[in-house]
Design a protein around this motif. Structure first.
Motif, PDB file in Angstrom:
ATOM      1  N   VAL A  28       0.875  -1.174   0.000  1.00 42.25           N
ATOM      2  CA  VAL A  28       0.000   0.000   0.000  1.00 42.25           C
ATOM      3  C   VAL A  28       0.908   1.218   0.000  1.00 42.25           C
ATOM      4  CG1 VAL A  28      -1.806   1.290   1.172  1.00 42.25           C
ATOM      5  CG2 VAL A  28      -1.770  -1.213   1.324  1.00 42.25           C
ATOM      6  N   LEU A  42      -7.138  -0.741  -5.895  1.00 41.12           N
ATOM      7  CA  LEU A  42      -6.391  -1.954  -5.566  1.00 41.12           C
ATOM      8  C   LEU A  42      -6.225  -2.766  -6.838  1.00 41.12           C
ATOM      9  CD1 LEU A  42      -5.225  -4.230  -3.833  1.00 41.12           C
ATOM     10  CD2 LEU A  42      -7.582  -4.877  -3.235  1.00 41.12           C
ATOM     11  N   SER A  80      -2.718   0.570  -4.098  1.00 44.93           N
ATOM     12  CA  SER A  80      -2.323  -0.689  -3.475  1.00 44.93           C
ATOM     13  C   SER A  80      -2.258  -1.774  -4.532  1.00 44.93           C
ATOM     14  CB  SER A  80      -3.299  -1.074  -2.360  1.00 44.93           C
ATOM     15  OG  SER A  80      -4.641  -1.031  -2.787  1.00 44.93           O
ATOM     16  N   ILE A 101      -5.461  -2.467   5.090  1.00 42.14           N
ATOM     17  CA  ILE A 101      -5.912  -1.115   4.764  1.00 42.14           C
ATOM     18  C   ILE A 101      -6.498  -0.434   5.989  1.00 42.14           C
ATOM     19  CG2 ILE A 101      -7.663   0.175   3.456  1.00 42.14           C
ATOM     20  CD1 ILE A 101      -7.194  -1.863   1.176  1.00 42.14           C
ATOM     21  N   THR A 110      -9.413   2.676  -0.745  1.00 45.62           N
ATOM     22  CA  THR A 110      -9.179   1.873  -1.927  1.00 45.62           C
ATOM     23  C   THR A 110     -10.455   1.719  -2.748  1.00 45.62           C
ATOM     24  OG1 THR A 110      -8.090  -0.137  -2.718  1.00 45.62           O
ATOM     25  CG2 THR A 110      -9.695  -0.397  -0.925  1.00 45.62           C
TER      26      THR A 110
END
Length: 348
Positions: A28, A42, A80, A101, A110
């Motif tokens: 991340v 993501l 991420s 996260i 995200t």
């Protein structure tokens, strides 16, 4: 689960996430929270190694800072990534990443990106509140791909007007690299606007579908960048415009949806030196994060907000291309200077 901080230049926070029991290794990256909490999708890809995955996360997170600033959103930039084949991800893996996260306490939000779906994000959301792009819920924004494609289509028309004197795409040839979620929506819009399509994708089924639906000409993935066309629309991976590929281009302009299309800052100047007009990707492809922002910011009138922000981005791109022409500079240099001013954190 093991979460380890990684030192990275110009980034506020970067962590490595590992949970061997579910096959999870990822990163991340939070580039900037100067304008608000960092936001960015993501992504899951079968990276060659961890170094490649980390490099992608760092480049993408910086790009998100610039993209969010270009769209005038009260959000910073982050990204991420998970190493692995998206076809082999599991709910347990996604849940573990959600917990990672959550450990950042809201500094990073995200959403869906390459290799992910709104349903996958719902699994991640089972472990953290800092998820957008969900399929259900009061403020759910769902799949951002159609809005992303809409913004790119507008960027192509603006770029065509600056390069050819008209935004009419009838009879124009567009070489489209990538027929994923965004690419296929963009292909449909271009076809309906009268453009001739030359397409490439690593998935043969997608190529066949584009040939049947849009009358597209297909070429091998490794050949798409050398196709003779009016406009190249990269909608796959980044860093495809570089010292090696730019001399091979046979187009008058580049405008597409891929993030970080330039391998280095110098590649913007290389395009300019060749007379190829480049629409900076972090401006052209801002539609997706605008759509996701409605969920993060709890915007009730999502459609109105998206329309307003997309129109503002169109104005921004038009001004960037105008200023670049007046100054005889790369549009990317103008865009980075313009947007970079917004990323300076105000003095306390």
């Amino acid at each position: 689960m093991k979460i380890t901080e990684v030192m990275a230049p110009e980034h506020e926070t970067v962590v490595r996430v590992e949970e061997p029991s579910v096959g999870l290794t990822g990163f991340v990256a939070v580039h900037s929270t100067a304008l608000g909490p960092a936001a960015g999708g993501l992504r899951m890809r079968p990276y060659a190694d961890e170094a490649a995955a980390l490099e992608d996360a760092l480049r993408l997170s910086r790009g998100m800072s610039y993209k969010n600033a270009a769209a005038d959103l009260p959000l910073g930039g982050g990204k991420s990534v998970i190493l692995g084949d998206p076809a082999r991800k599991s709910p347990e893996m996604l849940a573990a990443f959600g917990r990672a996260i959550d450990s950042l306490g809201g500094r990073y939000w995200t959403a869906e990106d390459m290799g992910m779906s709104p349903e996958d994000m719902a699994v991640v959301a089972g472990e953290t509140a800092y998820v957008a792009g969900l399929p259900h819920g009061e403020y759910a924004s769902g799949d951002p791909s159609p809005i992303t494609a809409r913004g790119i289509f507008s960027a192509i028309r603006i770029t065509a007007r600056h390069r050819f004197g008209s935004d009419d795409l009838t009879g124009r040839t567009v070489s489209l690299q990538g027929l994923g979620h965004v690419g296929v929506h963009l292909a449909r819009m271009l076809h309906e606007a009268g453009a001739r399509l030359v397409v490439a994708d690593t998935d043969a089924a997608r190529v066949t579908a584009a040939r049947e639906a849009f009358g597209a000409e297909a070429v091998a993935p490794e050949a798409i960048l050398a196709v003779e066309a009016d406009i190249l629309a990269p909608c796959a991976i980044g860093a495809i415009l570089n010292e090696k590929t730019i001399p091979e281009l046979r187009v008058a302009a580049v405008a597409g949806g891929a993030n970080n299309q330039l391998a280095t800052a110098a590649d913007g100047a290389r395009l300019h030196a060749r007379g190829i007009l480049y629409a900076p990707d972090f401006v052209a492809n801002a539609g997706g994060i605008i759509n996701v922002a409605t969920e993060i910011l709890r915007i009730s009138d999502r459609a109105g907000y998206v329309d307003q922000k997309l129109a503002a981005v169109e104005t921004t791109l038009d001004r960037i291309l105008t200023r670049a022409a007046e100054a005889d500079l790369s549009p990317n240099d103008i865009a980075e200077a313009t947007v970079g001013e917004r990323l300076v954190r105000p003095a306390a």
